[in-house]
Write an enzyme that holds these catalytic residues in place. Structure first.
Site, PDB file in Angstrom:
ATOM      1  N   LYS A 143       0.892  -1.165   0.000  1.00 26.17           N
ATOM      2  CA  LYS A 143       0.000   0.000   0.000  1.00 26.17           C
ATOM      3  C   LYS A 143       0.928   1.212   0.000  1.00 26.17           C
ATOM      4  CE  LYS A 143      -3.106   2.977   2.082  1.00 26.17           C
ATOM      5  NZ  LYS A 143      -2.434   4.203   2.470  1.00 26.17           N
ATOM      6  N   GLY A 200       5.631   3.592  10.739  1.00 29.20           N
ATOM      7  CA  GLY A 200       4.915   4.869  10.800  1.00 29.20           C
ATOM      8  C   GLY A 200       4.532   5.203  12.226  1.00 29.20           C
ATOM      9  N   SER A 201       3.348   5.780  12.387  1.00 22.90           N
ATOM     10  CA  SER A 201       2.948   6.288  13.702  1.00 22.90           C
ATOM     11  C   SER A 201       2.533   5.159  14.638  1.00 22.90           C
ATOM     12  CB  SER A 201       1.765   7.241  13.526  1.00 22.90           C
ATOM     13  OG  SER A 201       0.657   6.533  13.013  1.00 22.90           O
ATOM     14  N   GLY A 204      -1.260   4.396  14.016  1.00 23.99           N
ATOM     15  CA  GLY A 204      -1.504   3.568  12.830  1.00 23.99           C
ATOM     16  C   GLY A 204      -1.046   2.136  13.057  1.00 23.99           C
ATOM     17  N   GLY A 205       0.168   1.973  13.558  1.00 28.37           N
ATOM     18  CA  GLY A 205       0.737   0.632  13.739  1.00 28.37           C
ATOM     19  C   GLY A 205      -0.067  -0.186  14.727  1.00 28.37           C
ATOM     20  N   GLU A 224       6.714  -1.137  13.098  1.00 25.77           N
ATOM     21  CA  GLU A 224       7.803  -0.366  13.688  1.00 25.77           C
ATOM     22  C   GLU A 224       7.258   1.028  13.890  1.00 25.77           C
ATOM     23  OE1 GLU A 224      11.333   1.172  11.588  1.00 25.77           O
ATOM     24  OE2 GLU A 224      10.662   2.350  13.293  1.00 25.77           O
ATOM     25  N   CYS A 261      13.084   7.591  12.687  1.00 23.59           N
ATOM     26  CA  CYS A 261      12.578   6.867  13.863  1.00 23.59           C
ATOM     27  C   CYS A 261      13.672   6.708  14.904  1.00 23.59           C
ATOM     28  CB  CYS A 261      11.998   5.521  13.462  1.00 23.59           C
ATOM     29  SG  CYS A 261      13.037   4.626  12.334  1.00 23.59           S
ATOM     30  N   GLU A 352       6.689  10.490  21.749  1.00 20.76           N
ATOM     31  CA  GLU A 352       7.461  10.964  20.589  1.00 20.76           C
ATOM     32  C   GLU A 352       6.885  12.264  20.007  1.00 20.76           C
ATOM     33  OE1 GLU A 352       9.140   8.866  16.543  1.00 20.76           O
ATOM     34  OE2 GLU A 352       6.979   8.796  16.848  1.00 20.76           O
TER      35      GLU A 352
HETATM   36  P1  NAP Z   1       1.076   7.030   9.485  1.00 20.39           P
HETATM   37  O1  NAP Z   1       0.065   8.078   9.690  1.00 20.39           O
HETATM   38  O2  NAP Z   1       1.212   6.021  10.543  1.00 20.39           O
HETATM   39  O3  NAP Z   1       0.723   6.318   8.097  1.00 20.39           O
HETATM   40  C1  NAP Z   1       1.543   5.317   7.507  1.00 20.39           C
HETATM   41  C2  NAP Z   1       0.701   4.470   6.566  1.00 20.39           C
HETATM   42  O4  NAP Z   1      -0.202   3.679   7.319  1.00 20.39           O
HETATM   43  C3  NAP Z   1      -0.160   5.277   5.597  1.00 20.39           C
HETATM   44  O5  NAP Z   1      -0.229   4.579   4.375  1.00 20.39           O
HETATM   45  C4  NAP Z   1      -1.524   5.280   6.261  1.00 20.39           C
HETATM   46  O6  NAP Z   1      -2.585   5.320   5.341  1.00 20.39           O
HETATM   47  C5  NAP Z   1      -1.549   3.935   6.947  1.00 20.39           C
HETATM   48  N1  NAP Z   1      -2.370   3.951   8.155  1.00 20.39           N
HETATM   49  C6  NAP Z   1      -2.146   4.696   9.261  1.00 20.39           C
HETATM   50  N2  NAP Z   1      -3.083   4.443  10.180  1.00 20.39           N
HETATM   51  C7  NAP Z   1      -3.915   3.525   9.646  1.00 20.39           C
HETATM   52  C8  NAP Z   1      -5.079   2.868  10.104  1.00 20.39           C
HETATM   53  N3  NAP Z   1      -5.573   3.091  11.315  1.00 20.39           N
HETATM   54  N4  NAP Z   1      -5.674   2.003   9.279  1.00 20.39           N
HETATM   55  C9  NAP Z   1      -5.187   1.758   8.045  1.00 20.39           C
HETATM   56  N5  NAP Z   1      -4.104   2.356   7.550  1.00 20.39           N
HETATM   57  C10 NAP Z   1      -3.466   3.227   8.342  1.00 20.39           C
HETATM   58  O7  NAP Z   1       2.511   7.646   9.265  1.00 20.39           O
HETATM   59  P2  NAP Z   1       3.027   8.899   8.414  1.00 20.39           P
HETATM   60  O8  NAP Z   1       2.012   9.349   7.423  1.00 20.39           O
HETATM   61  O9  NAP Z   1       4.323   8.495   7.901  1.00 20.39           O
HETATM   62  O10 NAP Z   1       3.303  10.056   9.464  1.00 20.39           O
HETATM   63  C11 NAP Z   1       2.435  10.420  10.493  1.00 20.39           C
HETATM   64  C12 NAP Z   1       3.145  10.304  11.844  1.00 20.39           C
HETATM   65  O11 NAP Z   1       3.759   9.012  11.956  1.00 20.39           O
HETATM   66  C13 NAP Z   1       4.297  11.243  12.054  1.00 20.39           C
HETATM   67  O12 NAP Z   1       3.898  12.505  12.491  1.00 20.39           O
HETATM   68  C14 NAP Z   1       5.110  10.520  13.066  1.00 20.39           C
HETATM   69  O13 NAP Z   1       4.623  10.741  14.355  1.00 20.39           O
HETATM   70  C15 NAP Z   1       4.930   9.082  12.740  1.00 20.39           C
HETATM   71  N6  NAP Z   1       6.043   8.446  11.981  1.00 20.39           N
HETATM   72  C16 NAP Z   1       6.883   7.622  12.636  1.00 20.39           C
HETATM   73  C17 NAP Z   1       7.886   6.996  11.941  1.00 20.39           C
HETATM   74  C18 NAP Z   1       8.804   6.042  12.625  1.00 20.39           C
HETATM   75  O14 NAP Z   1       9.695   5.526  11.984  1.00 20.39           O
HETATM   76  N7  NAP Z   1       8.611   5.764  13.884  1.00 20.39           N
HETATM   77  C19 NAP Z   1       8.059   7.189  10.588  1.00 20.39           C
HETATM   78  C20 NAP Z   1       7.187   8.034   9.923  1.00 20.39           C
HETATM   79  C21 NAP Z   1       6.173   8.630  10.642  1.00 20.39           C
HETATM   80  P3  NAP Z   1      -3.269   6.722   4.916  1.00 20.39           P
HETATM   81  O15 NAP Z   1      -2.167   7.580   4.453  1.00 20.39           O
HETATM   82  O16 NAP Z   1      -4.232   6.323   3.888  1.00 20.39           O
HETATM   83  O17 NAP Z   1      -3.861   7.306   6.120  1.00 20.39           O
END
Ligand code: NAP
Length: 485
Positions: A143, A200-201, A204-205, A224, A261, A352
């Site tokens: 995805k 990612g977040s 989400g994870g 992660e 991260c 974080e």
């Molecule tokens: P994200 O919001 O977690 O999204 C990553 C992916 O997962 C996107 O494709 C998103 O889809 C999908 N997703 C997220 N929540 C979901 C859910 N509940 N159900 C289904 N799919 C879901 O991460 P991001 O866009 O990279 O950044 C947002 C925040 O994530 C940042 O502000 C930061 O806090 C954190 N982040 C952490 C890391 C790390 O390595 N720890 C890396 C990047 C970001 P959609 O886009 O369609 O919503």
């Protein structure tokens, strides 16, 4: 765009057919397939770099480096897979002919990968999760991250060309572009999907992990997620290192606008003159950091909201902000300070803040520092800015730290992540959903394998990895002896 149930089912059926093909590929063939994909990614020219630069605002030099890393990652994982180490072949034959048992690891099935926003190459469509799932003998449904869909498409096309050159069916790799969470959620719930990888977040994870566990047949979801990557700065080290350390810390904090991260978001020290001197140097260094454009508006919005909350917090004092020539989409680096008592009273201070943000925590004594260590959640990394004498003196902290993180550093900064066998990129929850596995380094392949034992099967029906002649010439544990015979 939301994919409807039929469209999702069609893609997963294709991935299932792709998995059936991958099941027929031994480790040697999988390594060759991965090399074919690496060559196609390598041949993507300036258009890849320019597209990613426009979509992510990451500098050209950083993207060029990330591309090289991504290609090398495919080759390194391919080499590892080709040696057969992840097959873990074992053969036990009863001397009296009562049993002949042979075990090896095979692919789990179709894997859903969520591309990460902060590494458009190395952790996204053609990133380590895709490479390790294919190395394990699985098919992949990616995805794409909505923040860089054009980059993702270029990578997907390269993977498709690699597959075609190898003669693999299209279903081995499937690319989905959808900006609705429902699509990802339906993929995780599909009965034919057997594992998920996510970067990612935390929100989400964790929600995808819960979805995977709530299925009638729960599946592993390797997420992660966030980490504050604490740095414990100890007194003897500070005797000679204040200036150098301040430069190193701020450089790491602000690298890539803090969007790693492994960003060292929290610094913990003992109250005293040395720590005060360090704060003064950190303040000076931070002033040299220019504002930078963040990866996408959602990340900037989170950063602005969380840093504003920090500044409003009664127990937190603003120490410094970075250069302030701001344009739209940009974030300023920021340092704030508090003390251990505040953190113990309000653990949300240890959550974080993704971006170039650092929190300095002053501990009144060693006991308080130990309590802070004990109160930490699982981390991807934890660093000791310490001398060897410090570690001898604060041995208990060193021991406690080993249960708090995936990678423990002695000096240096955690932001560089080597793609090596000995790398551990993950950590106790909430850094990841499974501390036993890594998402960087060839061992990432292990996440997508399952063992199967064959009892008393004639040689011709066994996978090559287990056949008498050892045609792949891999290392195997045969009757308790390691051998390639
Ligand atoms: P994200 O919001 O977690 O999204 C990553 C992916 O997962 C996107 O494709 C998103 O889809 C999908 N997703 C997220 N929540 C979901 C859910 N509940 N159900 C289904 N799919 C879901 O991460 P991001 O866009 O990279 O950044 C947002 C925040 O994530 C940042 O502000 C930061 O806090 C954190 N982040 C952490 C890391 C790390 O390595 N720890 C890396 C990047 C970001 P959609 O886009 O369609 O919503």
């Amino acid at each position: 765009m939301i994919w409807n149930k039929n469209e999702i089912d069609r893609v997963v059926q294709l991935a299932e057919a792709g998995f059936q093909f991958m099941q027929q590929c031994n480790v040697d063939q999988r390594a060759k397939l991965m090399y074919a994909i690496a060559a196609e990614i390598e041949s993507l020219g300036d258009v890849l770099i320019e597209t990613a630069h426009v979509e992510t605002a990451l500098p050209i030099g950083r993207l060029q480096g990330e591309k090289v890393r991504t290609v090398n990652q495919w080759r390194k994982y391919a080499d590892a897979v080709g040696t057969g180490i992840y097959s873990e072949a074992r053969i036990d034959q009863d001397p009296n002919g009562q049993f002949d048992l042979r075990k090896y690891n095979k692919g789990l099935g179709p894997v859903v990968v969520f591309g990460a926003s902060n590494f458009p190459f190395a952790f996204s469509t053609a990133g380590g999760d895709t490479a390790s799932a294919i190395g394990a003998g699985c098919s992949v449904i990616i995805k794409a991250h909505p923040a860089h869909v054009k980059t993702s498409q270029l990578m997907a096309d390269a993977i498709d060309r690699g597959l075609a050159k190898f003669g693999a069916p299209a279903g081995v790799f499937n690319h989905i572009v959808a900006d609705a969470m429902a699509t990802g959620q339906q993929l995780v719930q599909h009965p034919l999907v057997k594992a998920v990888a996510f970067t990612g977040s935390f929100k989400g994870g964790k929600s995808l992990y819960d979805l995977g566990q709530s299925r009638p047949d729960p599946i592993p979801v390797f997420a992660e997620m966030g980490s504050i990557n604490p740095v414990f700065v100890l007194p003897d080290y500070l005797n000679n290192q204040v200036d150098g350390f301040a430069k190193q810390y701020i450089g790491s904090l602000a690298l890539g606008v803090g969007q790693f991260c492994t960003n060292p978001g929290v610094l913990i020290g003992l109250a005293g003159e040395k720590l005060e001197l360090l704060k003064a140097h950190l303040k000076k260094e931070l002033a040299t950091i220019s504002a930078g454009t963040m990866l996408h508006p959602g990340i900037l919005e989170n950063y602005d909201r969380l840093t504003a909350e920090m500044k409003r917090h009664d127990g937190v004092k603003l120490l410094a902000v970075g250069g302030n020539e701001m344009q739209g989409g940009m974030a300023q680096a920021m340092l704030v300070e508090t003390d251990a008592a505040q953190v113990l009273a309000d653990p949300t201070l240890l959550e974080e803040v993704f971006g170039p943000f650092g929190l300095i925590i002053t501990c009144s004594d060693e006991d308080e520092m130990r309590t802070i260590m004990e109160s930490l959640n699982g981390q991807i990394t934890l660093t000791f800015a310490a001398s060897e004498n410090d570690i001898r003196k604060y041995k208990e902290l060193f021991v406690l730290a080993q249960d708090k993180c995936g990678r423990l550093l002695f000096q240096g900064m955690p932001t560089g992540v080597e793609v090596q066998y000995a790398m551990q990129h993950g950590g106790p929850f909430p850094a990841s959903t499974d501390a036993r596995f890594t998402s960087v380094g060839p061992d990432a392949v292990k996440r997508f394998l399952k063992p199967i034992s064959f009892q008393n099967w004639p040689n011709e029906f066994l996978p090559m990895e287990l056949q008498d002649e050892n045609p792949l010439h891999i290392n195997r544990l045969v009757n308790q002896q390691w051998t390639k015979e």
